[in-house]
Design an enzyme around this catalytic site. Structure first.
Site, mmCIF file in Angstrom:
data_model
loop_
_atom_site.group_PDB
_atom_site.id
_atom_site.type_symbol
_atom_site.label_atom_id
_atom_site.label_comp_id
_atom_site.label_asym_id
_atom_site.label_seq_id
_atom_site.Cartn_x
_atom_site.Cartn_y
_atom_site.Cartn_z
ATOM 1 N N ASP A 72 -6.970 4.256 -4.608
ATOM 2 C CA ASP A 72 -7.665 4.098 -3.318
ATOM 3 C C ASP A 72 -8.326 5.470 -3.113
ATOM 4 O O ASP A 72 -8.540 6.204 -4.100
ATOM 5 C CB ASP A 72 -6.668 3.746 -2.198
ATOM 6 C CG ASP A 72 -7.368 3.185 -0.948
ATOM 7 O OD1 ASP A 72 -7.702 2.004 -0.920
ATOM 8 O OD2 ASP A 72 -7.611 3.958 0.011
ATOM 9 N N LYS B 257 0.861 -1.190 0.000
ATOM 10 C CA LYS B 257 0.000 0.000 0.000
ATOM 11 C C LYS B 257 0.887 1.227 0.000
ATOM 12 O O LYS B 257 2.027 1.162 0.460
ATOM 13 C CB LYS B 257 -0.890 0.022 1.256
ATOM 14 C CG LYS B 257 -2.125 0.861 1.097
ATOM 15 C CD LYS B 257 -3.227 0.071 0.408
ATOM 16 C CE LYS B 257 -4.424 0.899 0.090
ATOM 17 N NZ LYS B 257 -5.533 0.052 -0.379
HETATM 18 N N1 GLU Z 1 -7.325 0.134 -3.012
HETATM 19 C C1 GLU Z 1 -8.040 -1.058 -3.359
HETATM 20 C C2 GLU Z 1 -8.060 -1.988 -2.175
HETATM 21 O O1 GLU Z 1 -8.113 -1.541 -1.051
HETATM 22 C C3 GLU Z 1 -7.559 -1.691 -4.649
HETATM 23 C C4 GLU Z 1 -6.103 -2.015 -4.736
HETATM 24 C C5 GLU Z 1 -5.630 -2.469 -6.113
HETATM 25 O O2 GLU Z 1 -6.421 -2.523 -7.046
HETATM 26 O O3 GLU Z 1 -4.437 -2.798 -6.218
HETATM 27 O O4 GLU Z 1 -8.088 -3.192 -2.282
#
Ligand code: GLU
Length: 448
Positions: A164, A124
């Protein structure tokens, strides 16, 4: 006990990281029955290795606003674990972003990604940059400056960021444009791209659609459904909008949306076209919804009862928290249950506080924890990576069908695992154990 020892270590090593400790505590609590049965995890120090990210990058982002004033923000990328595949997870641009929030999100992402059945690791990233009120040019310059540092650490087979909160197709476009120049190559190092240059159909809709598919699986197992049922949704971003779209498609009636300033209750059901016009075209606030729709009531946040989120005061059959972490308190959980709520499906990451989760589990309602219920977004990101790698583009129907199957598989895997540990309705236990087992075995197979 092993889990307690690790939790104590995390608490003393990271006393300030409240959200990270909350995510670890939930996970370790859920894993207890497995850890009691299987000594191999302690032998290979799997928990010690999982609670520390493989790598964390903390950098400054320097950019100039439209007046030419130099601005400085903080940026993070936390690469947690790549036992199952390249690091994968979104970027959050929000003023509240800090090391604890990015770490909790990265930690959750390891197990969520494992549940998708695809080969992706967990990561992340983000920044405390606030895109609200910024011009298009300022957002572009910020994204370019952010990528000037981030590009060193990512790559199609290494680490693949996505969106996100505060990062959508527009931001991914600017980030990708800079990445492409810096590495001098066109490769799928980001997902959530626009359709004409490597994006996947259904990526935008995926988290919301996936949450509703998950709700249908949970309810279906109890011979219930969403048709004709009143549903409450919080948030008004990508997850909320496409949860509402799918709820209408399956015959449910979504009646609420919210943002940081307040909430809308529309007893006629949320008008999707109006919501999309306000949020996606005008990039406005949901207060405007009430100005355009007679049946809608707007309540500002300052009028919520202390310790509550007004959205959860609206009686509903199913609740879809789709805004942010800890947006649903114990008091909110009790109100929902008193009002007859039978199903809670988490579109946001860790939206329910630890006490709220306990209240849902105790009541034995259908409770879909975020790790399982919102995995649809990253799952379609995984499908975008597969399309990029094979130079193919799949149709909307093909991707939607794959997403649907993935959500069904996540439910089956989580509920069968919960049953194996004699707590069949507890999907917190089921999802955590199922995700953990897969990652832990890969770590054991690959040595330390
Ligand atoms: N931010 C999204 C999540 O919390 C998607 C992450 C992504 O597609 O890599 O899963």
């Amino acid at each position: 006990m092993y889990a307690d020892r690790i939790l104590k270590h995390v608490e003393s090593a990271y006393p300030q990281q409240v959200e990270f400790r909350q995510a670890v505590a939930e996970m370790l609590h859920a894993l207890s029955p497995l850890l009691r049965k299987e000594p191999k995890y302690e032998k290979y120090a799997i928990l010690e290795r999982l609670v520390e990210p493989d790598r964390q990058v903390f950098f400054k982002v320097v950019w100039a606003d439209d007046k030419g004033k130099v601005q400085v923000n903080r940026g993070w990328r936390v690469q947690f674990n790549n036992a199952l595949g390249p690091y994968k997870g979104g970027l959050r641009f929000h003023p509240s972003a800090n090391a604890s929030i990015i770490k909790f999100l990265g930690f959750e992402q390891i197990f969520k990604n494992a549940l998708t059945t695809l080969n992706i690791g967990g990561a992340k990233g983000g920044s405390d940059f606030d895109p609200k009120g910024k011009s298009e040019a300022e957002i572009m310059r910020f994204c370019q400056a952010y990528m000037d540092e981030l590009h060193r650490y990512i790559g199609a087979l290494k680490d693949v960021p996505a969106g996100d909160i505060g990062v959508g197709a527009r931001e991914i476009g600017y980030l990708f444009g800079r990445y492409k120049k810096l590495v001098d190559g066109f490769e799928g190092a980001l997902t959530g791209k626009n359709l004409d240059w490597g994006g996947s159909l259904v990526r935008k809709e995926a988290t919301g659609y996936g949450a509703v598919y998950f709700a249908q699986e949970m309810l279906g197992a109890r011979k219930e459904g969403l048709e004709g049922k009143v549903c409450s949704v919080s948030g008004s971003g990508n997850v909320a909008i496409y949860t509402i779209e799918k709820l209408w498609q399956v015959g449910a009636i979504p009646v609420t949306v919210s943002d940081s300033k307040g909430m809308i209750y529309d007893k006629e059901g949320i008008n999707l076209d109006l919501l999309k016009e306000i949020k996606e075209v005008r990039k406005g606030r949901i207060e405007d919804y009430a100005k355009n729709k007679k049946s809608a009531i707007y309540t500002p946040t300052k009028d919520y009862k202390a310790g509550t989120n007004g959205v959860w005061g609206v009686p509903c059959f199913a609740a879809f928290p789709s805004a942010t972490q800890n947006e649903l308190s114990e008091l909110d959980a009790k109100t929902l249950l008193q009002n007859g709520c039978k199903c809670v499906v988490e579109g946001a990451n860790m939206p329910s506080t630890a006490e709220a989760v306990q209240a849902f589990l105790k009541a034995k309602i259908c409770y879909g924890p975020s790790k399982a219920a919102n995995a649809g977004g990253v799952a379609v990101s995984g499908l975008e990576m597969a399309q990029n790698a094979s130079l193919h583009t799949w149709s909307f129907e093909v991707v939607d069908q794959k997403l649907h199957t993935i959500m069904q598989d996540i439910f089956t895997n989580s509920s069968q695992t919960a049953a194996e540990f004699k707590d069949p309705t507890n999907l917190v236990l089921g999802a955590n154990i199922a995700g953990f087992r897969k990652v832990a075995q890969a770590m054991i197979d690959q040595g330390y």
